[in-house]
Design an enzyme around this catalytic site. Structure first.
Site, PDB file in Angstrom:
ATOM      1  N   GLY A 121    -110.204 -10.911-151.903  1.00  0.00           N
ATOM      2  CA  GLY A 121    -111.441 -11.549-151.500  1.00  0.00           C
ATOM      3  C   GLY A 121    -111.301 -13.056-151.445  1.00  0.00           C
ATOM      4  O   GLY A 121    -110.226 -13.621-151.710  1.00  0.00           O
ATOM      5  N   ASP A 122    -112.396 -13.732-151.116  1.00  0.00           N
ATOM      6  CA  ASP A 122    -112.350 -15.183-150.957  1.00  0.00           C
ATOM      7  C   ASP A 122    -111.954 -15.896-152.244  1.00  0.00           C
ATOM      8  O   ASP A 122    -111.243 -16.899-152.201  1.00  0.00           O
ATOM      9  CB  ASP A 122    -113.709 -15.693-150.473  1.00  0.00           C
ATOM     10  CG  ASP A 122    -113.954 -15.368-149.005  1.00  0.00           C
ATOM     11  OD1 ASP A 122    -113.008 -15.483-148.209  1.00  0.00           O
ATOM     12  OD2 ASP A 122    -115.087 -15.002-148.650  1.00  0.00           O
ATOM     13  N   GLY A 123    -112.405 -15.393-153.389  1.00  0.00           N
ATOM     14  CA  GLY A 123    -112.045 -16.031-154.648  1.00  0.00           C
ATOM     15  C   GLY A 123    -110.554 -15.980-154.912  1.00  0.00           C
ATOM     16  O   GLY A 123    -109.940 -16.965-155.339  1.00  0.00           O
ATOM     17  N   THR A 124    -109.934 -14.835-154.643  1.00  0.00           N
ATOM     18  CA  THR A 124    -108.490 -14.677-154.816  1.00  0.00           C
ATOM     19  C   THR A 124    -107.726 -15.617-153.900  1.00  0.00           C
ATOM     20  O   THR A 124    -106.794 -16.316-154.322  1.00  0.00           O
ATOM     21  CB  THR A 124    -108.078 -13.223-154.518  1.00  0.00           C
ATOM     22  OG1 THR A 124    -108.698 -12.351-155.461  1.00  0.00           O
ATOM     23  CG2 THR A 124    -106.564 -13.051-154.583  1.00  0.00           C
TER      24      THR A 124
ATOM     25  N   THR B 285    -115.276  -8.429-149.891  1.00  0.00           N
ATOM     26  CA  THR B 285    -116.550  -7.980-149.347  1.00  0.00           C
ATOM     27  C   THR B 285    -117.041  -8.901-148.239  1.00  0.00           C
ATOM     28  O   THR B 285    -117.419  -8.453-147.160  1.00  0.00           O
ATOM     29  CB  THR B 285    -117.606  -7.913-150.467  1.00  0.00           C
ATOM     30  OG1 THR B 285    -117.121  -7.054-151.505  1.00  0.00           O
ATOM     31  CG2 THR B 285    -118.924  -7.371-149.939  1.00  0.00           C
TER      32      THR B 285
ATOM     33  N   ASP C 223    -112.263 -30.650-140.745  1.00  0.00           N
ATOM     34  CA  ASP C 223    -112.944 -31.880-140.318  1.00  0.00           C
ATOM     35  C   ASP C 223    -112.881 -32.988-141.353  1.00  0.00           C
ATOM     36  O   ASP C 223    -113.435 -34.068-141.149  1.00  0.00           O
ATOM     37  CB  ASP C 223    -114.400 -31.593-139.942  1.00  0.00           C
ATOM     38  CG  ASP C 223    -115.222 -31.048-141.119  1.00  0.00           C
ATOM     39  OD1 ASP C 223    -114.672 -30.931-142.238  1.00  0.00           O
ATOM     40  OD2 ASP C 223    -116.410 -30.729-140.901  1.00  0.00           O
TER      41      ASP C 223
ATOM     42  N   GLU D  68    -116.815 -17.040-157.269  1.00  0.00           N
ATOM     43  CA  GLU D  68    -116.368 -17.015-158.667  1.00  0.00           C
ATOM     44  C   GLU D  68    -117.059 -18.143-159.420  1.00  0.00           C
ATOM     45  O   GLU D  68    -117.074 -19.290-158.953  1.00  0.00           O
ATOM     46  CB  GLU D  68    -114.842 -17.199-158.752  1.00  0.00           C
ATOM     47  CG  GLU D  68    -114.032 -16.211-157.946  1.00  0.00           C
ATOM     48  CD  GLU D  68    -114.077 -14.802-158.497  1.00  0.00           C
ATOM     49  OE1 GLU D  68    -114.346 -14.654-159.711  1.00  0.00           O
ATOM     50  OE2 GLU D  68    -113.841 -13.863-157.725  1.00  0.00           O
TER      51      GLU D  68
END
Length: 310
Positions: free
Chosen positions: A71-74, A96, A222, A279
């Site tokens: 996931g994004d946290g990992t 998710t 950016d 997280e």
């Protein structure tokens, strides 16, 4: 290294505890090897607590490309470890929300993501940090922390991305308004005192929360942070804001505070937990900075999210 196919040695790290991670290691490794990538090390972890030690071992092996599935946290934690090293990050979206993959235009299914990675190009992206902790998408206080605390693994497995909407409704019902002060160490904005807040967020990337946009102009390449603060309001007003979350145009409302900068300090009384890409990793007071072009990452050939210019 300008493309994934230039890699001489590839390590794969899969968080099998992620929503789509259980069956991913074998499929990912087979697909990448069949596509011609020299996968020489495979690490399967069961939770985020195994990640720091695993990444230390992987980095000691001097791979050109480290493919991280989770996931994004990992992925954000791994990006923080790889930042500034020259080792390239590959991303397999197994969580998710998978908002980083959405920002980088990486396909959402594992076979397609593997194929895009194997044929992908290398770009560099910015990395946000808050109190030294890395984030790629958004760090925030307020409602989002309640959402994260409500998002159980069972709820995410059962509902997938819809779990965010369910958790948001539950967290909103329990939310307590708060006060905050935004300070700008570079002097590019005056300090702002804010009361009766729903949420304050600082974005490095484009997407968060399962496909919402930080602002219409936000991007992960950016070299700026996008800050917004949503005040408390009657439910009907928050419903109007919610309808504008997907494209980020809610920041154009007169009652929403929005600014861009490279450094900001967020102070709350009392101290509040900070959500970093799903997280909860630090508390306020929180110092936010941006590291320009800090992470080299593989994106699909057609992705316009970032370029290689660092």
């Amino acid at each position: 290294m300008k493309a994934a196919r230039d890699a001489r040695s590839v390590a794969v790290v899969i968080n099998a505890g992620a929503r789509l991670g259980a069956a991913a290691p074998d499929l990912a490794v087979d697909t990448l090897r069949n596509a011609g990538l020299p996968v020489t090390a495979v690490h399967r972890i069961l939770s985020g607590t195994d990640l720091p030690g695993t990444l230390d071992r992987v980095m000691a092996e001097n791979h050109d490309l480290v493919v991280v599935g989770g996931g994004d946290g990992t992925v954000s934690f791994a990006a923080g470890r790889l930042a500034g090293t020259g080792t390239v990050l590959g991303v397999l979206p197994l969580g998710t929300a998978n908002d980083l993959a959405r920002t980088l235009e990486i396909p959402s299914t594992l076979p397609a993501a593997c194929a895009a990675l194997a044929d992908g190009k290398v770009v560099d992206i910015d990395l946000g940090r808050v109190n030294g902790q890395p984030f790629l998408n958004v760090a925030s206080v307020g409602l989002s922390v309640g959402v994260t605390e409500t998002l159980s693994p069972r709820l995410k497995r059962r509902l997938g991305p819809l779990a965010y909407a369910v958790a948001a409704v539950r967290a909103y019902a329990r939310h307590q308004p708060f006060r905050a002060r935004l300070e700008f160490p570079e002097g590019d904005h005056q300090a702002i005192e804010l009361e009766n807040l729903l949420q304050v967020a600082v974005g490095n990337g484009k997407h968060y929360g399962g496909g919402n946009a930080v602002s219409p102009t936000a991007g992960i390449d950016d070299h700026t942070l996008d800050i917004y603060a949503i005040p408390g309001a009657p439910l009907r007003e928050h419903m109007r804001i919610a309808r504008l979350l997907k494209d980020g145009s809610f920041v154009e409302r007169s009652d929403v505070h929005h600014a861009t900068t490279q450094r900001v300090r967020l102070v709350t009384d009392p101290p509040m937990p900070v959500n970093l890409d799903g997280e909860i990793a630090t508390v306020t007071p929180a110092d936010f900075t941006i590291e320009r072009n800090a992470v080299h990452v593989v994106v699909p050939q057609g992705s316009t999210a970032a370029v290689l210019d660092g």
